[in-house]
Design an enzyme around this catalytic site. Sequence first.
Site, PDB file in Angstrom:
ATOM      1  N   ASP A  96       2.024   1.684  -6.623  1.00 24.42           N
ATOM      2  CA  ASP A  96       3.058   0.692  -6.331  1.00 24.42           C
ATOM      3  C   ASP A  96       3.411  -0.098  -7.594  1.00 24.42           C
ATOM      4  O   ASP A  96       3.440   0.463  -8.676  1.00 24.42           O
ATOM      5  CB  ASP A  96       2.608  -0.215  -5.185  1.00 24.42           C
ATOM      6  CG  ASP A  96       1.398  -1.074  -5.540  1.00 24.42           C
ATOM      7  OD1 ASP A  96       0.501  -0.586  -6.242  1.00 24.42           O
ATOM      8  OD2 ASP A  96       1.357  -2.244  -5.109  1.00 24.42           O
ATOM      9  N   GLU A 153      -4.478   4.944  -7.123  1.00 26.34           N
ATOM     10  CA  GLU A 153      -4.458   4.342  -5.790  1.00 26.34           C
ATOM     11  C   GLU A 153      -4.766   5.308  -4.653  1.00 26.34           C
ATOM     12  O   GLU A 153      -5.282   4.885  -3.606  1.00 26.34           O
ATOM     13  CB  GLU A 153      -3.098   3.677  -5.542  1.00 26.34           C
ATOM     14  CG  GLU A 153      -2.893   2.368  -6.288  1.00 26.34           C
ATOM     15  CD  GLU A 153      -2.452   2.562  -7.728  1.00 26.34           C
ATOM     16  OE1 GLU A 153      -2.197   1.559  -8.411  1.00 26.34           O
ATOM     17  OE2 GLU A 153      -2.344   3.719  -8.182  1.00 26.34           O
ATOM     18  N   GLY A 168      -5.054  -4.968  -9.017  1.00 28.47           N
ATOM     19  CA  GLY A 168      -5.218  -6.114  -8.132  1.00 28.47           C
ATOM     20  C   GLY A 168      -6.647  -6.198  -7.620  1.00 28.47           C
ATOM     21  O   GLY A 168      -7.417  -5.236  -7.702  1.00 28.47           O
ATOM     22  N   GLY A 182      -2.154  -2.620 -10.997  1.00 26.49           N
ATOM     23  CA  GLY A 182      -1.397  -3.810 -11.321  1.00 26.49           C
ATOM     24  C   GLY A 182      -1.195  -4.021 -12.802  1.00 26.49           C
ATOM     25  O   GLY A 182      -0.214  -4.641 -13.219  1.00 26.49           O
TER      26      GLY A 182
END
Length: 368
Positions: free
Chosen positions: A158, A150, A79, A127
Amino acid sequence: MPLPATEGAPVSIEGANETRTYIEGRAGRLRLNRPKALHALTLSMVRQLTDALVAWRDDPAVRLILLDHAEGRGFCAGGDVVSIARDVQGHGAAADAFFFQEYRLNHVMYTYPKPGVAFMDGVTMGGGVGLSCPCRYRVVTERTLFAMPETGIGLFPDVGGGRYLSRLRGRVAQYLAVTGARLDGAECLALGLASHFIPSERLEGLKADLCATPEKVESILAGATVQPPEAGIVRHLDLIDRLFASDVYEDILAALEADPSDWAGEQLRILRGRSPTACKVSLRMLVESLRHLHFVDEMTMEFGIMSRVCRAPDFAEGVRALLIEKDGKPRWSPARPEDVTAEVIDRIFAPLPQSRAWTPLPPPEPGI
């Protein structure tokens, strides 16, 4: 609901240059198109991809979904976290909207009734993992660079990372989640994160064949597959299982400190640069993820976690140190793992109020 796409026509007009969504032959094409940003996802890109998938879900003209990038050296670097971090320093509404819609896209892909082929050619991080892992067929190449890094910016793996990582063999999930270790294509195949290893030079012809005869997807992919190089991670699986055996972060650090191998020393060095809070959140998530039978529960949990950790100081600090000022010296708060108490982690994992909780995209109305 958006109207079905016609041959070669974009599904969405707004920000259409960032994605290319069209039907080619009997396949729906989803192509990421932000090469200068390694195809990092924006909210408009997420919405365009979602709209296309919804439009094609019941379209008999579409038999197969192909997901790739239009140009450049990366499939998807994740992202657009710099923009997200700047928003969080304000009111955070745009960050909430991005993650809410991104997780809806992840859920649509995970539950999609038609098979998908993801081409993880180049950088596939964050992502990008969330886009590729739900696909039935996941193609890697000699250029694949896979990671969930991350914890280096104060976040956690995530976009369904809890589901995908927690079900890997042994303790590989814990190792990948906290260190953000990078895998090549052969390693992805060895761990089950990929289904086929195909040289990048064969991909364009392969995609044309898949668009023409999508019902032959398995034989086409099998015919293009080659024997991958040796998967380097296999040599370290015993060490990973032993040194990352605990779900307690301090135990992992102690095990690495006590091990005399150079490999253990390198992992310890890496973890010293990671957010202690993010590492503890990641380990707890992997435990909780195994208890979720349904992907919707995974996404609900991850959105609740993300709504809190993206507002914590470590996220903004990690983005500053690694992506903005690039001094590589984040100042984590708390800086010591022992200061990240169980009570802190419990608060991060507490369910959100119903008014703020994540929900999947509503199903289509009958007859629509």
